[in-house]
Design a protein around this motif. Structure first.
Motif, PDB file in Angstrom:
ATOM      1  N   GLY A  79       0.820  -1.205   0.000  1.00 15.50           N
ATOM      2  CA  GLY A  79       0.000   0.000   0.000  1.00 15.50           C
ATOM      3  C   GLY A  79       0.855   1.257   0.000  1.00 15.50           C
ATOM      4  O   GLY A  79       0.598   2.203  -0.760  1.00 15.50           O
ATOM      5  N   LEU A  80       1.881   1.276   0.849  1.00 18.53           N
ATOM      6  CA  LEU A  80       2.768   2.435   0.901  1.00 18.53           C
ATOM      7  C   LEU A  80       3.531   2.623  -0.411  1.00 18.53           C
ATOM      8  O   LEU A  80       3.707   3.754  -0.877  1.00 18.53           O
ATOM      9  CB  LEU A  80       3.751   2.276   2.056  1.00 18.53           C
ATOM     10  N   TYR A  82       2.616   1.547  -3.499  1.00 19.47           N
ATOM     11  CA  TYR A  82       1.696   2.013  -4.539  1.00 19.47           C
ATOM     12  C   TYR A  82       1.328   3.482  -4.322  1.00 19.47           C
ATOM     13  O   TYR A  82       1.146   4.245  -5.280  1.00 19.47           O
ATOM     14  CB  TYR A  82       0.438   1.156  -4.561  1.00 19.47           C
ATOM     15  N   GLN A  83       1.230   3.888  -3.066  1.00 21.55           N
ATOM     16  CA  GLN A  83       0.943   5.283  -2.770  1.00 21.55           C
ATOM     17  C   GLN A  83       2.063   6.180  -3.280  1.00 21.55           C
ATOM     18  O   GLN A  83       1.817   7.219  -3.898  1.00 21.55           O
ATOM     19  CB  GLN A  83       0.763   5.446  -1.255  1.00 21.55           C
ATOM     20  N   ARG A  84       3.302   5.780  -3.043  1.00 23.69           N
ATOM     21  CA  ARG A  84       4.437   6.551  -3.549  1.00 23.69           C
ATOM     22  C   ARG A  84       4.451   6.593  -5.071  1.00 23.69           C
ATOM     23  O   ARG A  84       4.881   7.583  -5.672  1.00 23.69           O
ATOM     24  CB  ARG A  84       5.750   5.941  -3.052  1.00 23.69           C
ATOM     25  N   SER A  88      -3.254   5.111  -6.627  1.00 19.81           N
ATOM     26  CA  SER A  88      -4.097   5.163  -5.431  1.00 19.81           C
ATOM     27  C   SER A  88      -5.067   3.988  -5.336  1.00 19.81           C
ATOM     28  O   SER A  88      -5.345   3.500  -4.231  1.00 19.81           O
ATOM     29  CB  SER A  88      -4.864   6.485  -5.391  1.00 19.81           C
ATOM     30  N   LYS A  90      -4.647   0.844  -6.374  1.00 17.54           N
ATOM     31  CA  LYS A  90      -3.928  -0.336  -5.901  1.00 17.54           C
ATOM     32  C   LYS A  90      -3.476  -0.153  -4.451  1.00 17.54           C
ATOM     33  O   LYS A  90      -3.434  -1.116  -3.683  1.00 17.54           O
ATOM     34  CB  LYS A  90      -2.726  -0.617  -6.799  1.00 17.54           C
ATOM     35  N   ALA A  91      -3.137   1.081  -4.086  1.00 21.58           N
ATOM     36  CA  ALA A  91      -2.740   1.346  -2.704  1.00 21.58           C
ATOM     37  C   ALA A  91      -3.888   1.052  -1.754  1.00 21.58           C
ATOM     38  O   ALA A  91      -3.711   0.356  -0.744  1.00 21.58           O
ATOM     39  CB  ALA A  91      -2.288   2.798  -2.558  1.00 21.58           C
ATOM     40  N   GLU A  92      -5.068   1.564  -2.082  1.00 26.62           N
ATOM     41  CA  GLU A  92      -6.221   1.329  -1.192  1.00 26.62           C
ATOM     42  C   GLU A  92      -6.569  -0.156  -1.118  1.00 26.62           C
ATOM     43  O   GLU A  92      -6.870  -0.681  -0.037  1.00 26.62           O
ATOM     44  CB  GLU A  92      -7.422   2.132  -1.658  1.00 26.62           C
ATOM     45  N   SER A  94      -4.555  -2.637  -1.385  1.00 32.80           N
ATOM     46  CA  SER A  94      -3.557  -3.306  -0.554  1.00 32.80           C
ATOM     47  C   SER A  94      -3.802  -3.039   0.926  1.00 32.80           C
ATOM     48  O   SER A  94      -3.726  -3.957   1.757  1.00 32.80           O
ATOM     49  CB  SER A  94      -2.149  -2.845  -0.946  1.00 32.80           C
ATOM     50  N   TYR A 112      -3.209   3.690   6.533  1.00 34.63           N
ATOM     51  CA  TYR A 112      -4.422   3.805   5.733  1.00 34.63           C
ATOM     52  C   TYR A 112      -5.090   5.157   5.980  1.00 34.63           C
ATOM     53  O   TYR A 112      -5.582   5.799   5.040  1.00 34.63           O
ATOM     54  CB  TYR A 112      -5.376   2.663   6.068  1.00 34.63           C
ATOM     55  N   PHE A 115      -3.289   7.747   4.066  1.00 34.59           N
ATOM     56  CA  PHE A 115      -3.656   7.620   2.656  1.00 34.59           C
ATOM     57  C   PHE A 115      -5.017   8.282   2.406  1.00 34.59           C
ATOM     58  O   PHE A 115      -5.168   9.058   1.457  1.00 34.59           O
ATOM     59  CB  PHE A 115      -3.714   6.145   2.261  1.00 34.59           C
TER      60      PHE A 115
END
Length: 255
Positions: A79-80, A82-84, A88, A90-92, A94, A112, A115
């Protein structure tokens, strides 16, 4: 590739090379369980991520997830990452998968929540932070309260932010982010002596940044302490000459 990544690669190779092998159903099996393999790949993925090599980080973190799909920290780090990477969705996904495995995990909830705050969903973020705070196993509830305050602060809800920061400082008087933000809030309210007090407390636990120096300059301008103002200005110009705050200082005419 930095030294830490090389060490982790060698340790991962050692994990594979030294594992005893047995036959089970015609397939080769190692004595190392899936979670150990997942943890080794996750540590390597984190090292690559810190090194800025997102492609390799993703490869290793995906290996960690596949080795042990129920390992929540692998989903957390994905998640972290994908956030970087600005992905967004895929981050959420995860973060949510990690929380399905560990719904009360404070690290996951804090990440989370941050995010969600970055996605302009402050109410959902607040709920994540408060759930992290309320986890009886959370050894740092002040962090969750500080995160809740920061989300409120950046969404211009200073009253709520101040409440959360005060609560955080009740639990941990050395929470540096809460201290500097309280200094900013008090300055904005015209409570300059209180702002100075919070800034001084911040400097007992953290180093100056361009932002803290510029805040100190403005506080001391209001309080009429030209010596301290000049000291802050000298530090800002000497240590951070290319910062936005140094530019603001030059334009202000303060010295």
């Amino acid at each position: 590739m930095n030294y830490r990544v090389i060490v982790l690669i060698l340790s991962l190779f050692g994990l594979a090379a030294c594992a005893p092998v047995s036959s089970r159903g015609g397939e080769l099996q190692t004595d190392y369980d899936a979670n150990e393999i997942a943890q080794a790949n996750m540590r390597l993925g984190v090292a690559y991520m810190e090194d800025g090599n997102y492609e390799k980080a993703l490869e290793k973190l995906e290996r960690a997830r596949k080795a042990d799909p129920g390992y929540p920290m692998a989903h957390n780090m994905l998640g972290l990452l994908y956030q970087r990477m600005g992905e967004s969705g895929k981050a959420e996904e995860s973060f949510k998968r990690g929380l399905r495995e560990a719904p009360n995990n404070s690290n996951l909830l804090n990440n989370y929540g941050q995010f969600l705050c970055g996605q302009n969903r402050p109410d959902e973020a607040e709920q994540a932070f408060l759930k992290a705070r309320d986890n009886p196993l959370n050894d740092n509830p002040a962090r969750a309260l500080t995160n809740a305050g920061t989300c409120a602060f950046i969404n211009n809800n200073t009253d709520k932010a101040e409440t959360y920061y005060r609560d955080a400082l009740q639990l941990n008087p050395q929470q540096s982010l809460a201290l500097i933000r309280m200094a900013e809030i008090q300055y904005g309210k015209g409570e300059y002596l209180s702002a100075r007090g919070y800034l001084q407390r911040y400097l007992e636990v953290a180093r100056h940044t361009p932002r803290s120096l510029w805040l100190g300059i403005r506080i001391e301008r209001e309080l009429g302490d030209n010596d301290t103002l000049s000291s802050y200005a000298l530090l800002l110009n000497s240590n951070f000459p290319d910062s936005e705050e140094a530019r603001l200082l030059r334009e202000s005419g303060l010295k």
